[in-house]
Design an enzyme around this catalytic site. Structure first.
Site, PDB file in Angstrom:
ATOM      1  CB  CYS A   1      -0.991  -0.063   1.157  1.00  0.00           C
ATOM      2  SG  CYS A   1      -2.386   1.075   0.977  1.00  0.00           S
TER       3      CYS A   1
ATOM      4  NE  ARG B   1      -0.484   9.502  -1.416  1.00  0.00           N
ATOM      5  CZ  ARG B   1      -0.774  10.565  -0.687  1.00  0.00           C
ATOM      6  NH1 ARG B   1      -0.779  11.770  -1.212  1.00  0.00           N
ATOM      7  NH2 ARG B   1      -1.062  10.432   0.584  1.00  0.00           N
TER       8      ARG B   1
ATOM      9  CG  HIS C   1      -3.076  -3.462   3.780  1.00  0.00           C
ATOM     10  ND1 HIS C   1      -2.069  -2.848   4.488  1.00  0.00           N
ATOM     11  CD2 HIS C   1      -3.773  -2.474   3.173  1.00  0.00           C
ATOM     12  CE1 HIS C   1      -2.164  -1.534   4.325  1.00  0.00           C
ATOM     13  NE2 HIS C   1      -3.181  -1.294   3.528  1.00  0.00           N
TER      14      HIS C   1
ATOM     15  CD  GLU D   1      -0.383  -5.758   5.944  1.00  0.00           C
ATOM     16  OE1 GLU D   1      -0.722  -4.585   6.166  1.00  0.00           O
ATOM     17  OE2 GLU D   1      -0.138  -6.190   4.794  1.00  0.00           O
TER      18      GLU D   1
END
Length: 193
Positions: free
Chosen positions: A76, A103, A165, A167
């Site tokens: 990100c 972005r 993401h 994670e």
């Protein structure tokens, strides 16, 4: 082999836990000098403009040198920092991977969601939190995963960048890939010594 996680903001601890689950020796990196102590680096999500402020000029330059030499994985905001060109608004990037990235392309914080992308031909759960979109890729940049026809995970050499993401999911595939990239680089350095 030691992998650092840039621990200035964002959910760096989720990356730390995931990497430790995979058996990596992990260091939280809070100061530029700590980059000398690691073999690879994860730059987590957060807010890319805030990263630039927190890094300062010295930290930015040290990080720029690091990403030219050692494996680096940006998620990100980390992917934004690794890019050669950043839009919405324009900002400095490390120029580590030849991508043009926009972005906050998936909307505001309220628009954050879990979506299904593709890693090759396999489905992959992707968590987008104000995620960027990779608008274009340069020569030699490999698209590993896509969402809605756009690159979501790209690699060139020892640089890996994800607009989502990984994670925050149960799937360890992306982090496993990075650990393998860092281990390969670490072995190559040892054989040259």
């Amino acid at each position: 082999m030691t992998i650092g996680v840039l621990a200035l903001q964002g959910d760096f601890d989720a990356h730390r836990r995931r990497l430790e689950e995979l058996g990596a020796d992990v260091r939280l990196v809070k100061k530029p000098a700590q980059l000398d102590e690691i073999d690879g680096l994860v730059i987590p999500g957060g807010e890319s403009g805030t990263f630039l402020k927190l890094l300062g000029e010295e930290g930015f330059e040290k990080l720029k040198q690091f990403v030219r030499l050692k494996p680096t994985f940006g998620t990100c905001a980390g992917a934004i920092l690794l890019a050669t060109e950043v839009e919405n608004p324009k900002q400095a990037g490390l120029g580590a991977i030849d991508i043009r990235i926009r972005r906050n392309a998936y909307g505001r914080q309220l628009d954050s969601s879990i979506r299904e992308g593709k890693l090759g031909n396999s489905p992959l759960e992707m968590v987008f939190i104000r995620g960027p979109i990779i608008e274009s890729i340069g020569e030699g940049v490999e698209v590993l995963a896509e969402y809605a026809g756009k690159p979501a995970l790209v690699r060139k050499g020892q640089i890996l960048a994800a607009t989502f993401h990984p994670e925050l999911t149960e799937d360890t595939t992306i982090h496993e890939l990075f650990v393998k990239m860092a281990a390969k680089q670490s072995k190559e350095v040892l054989t040259k010594v």
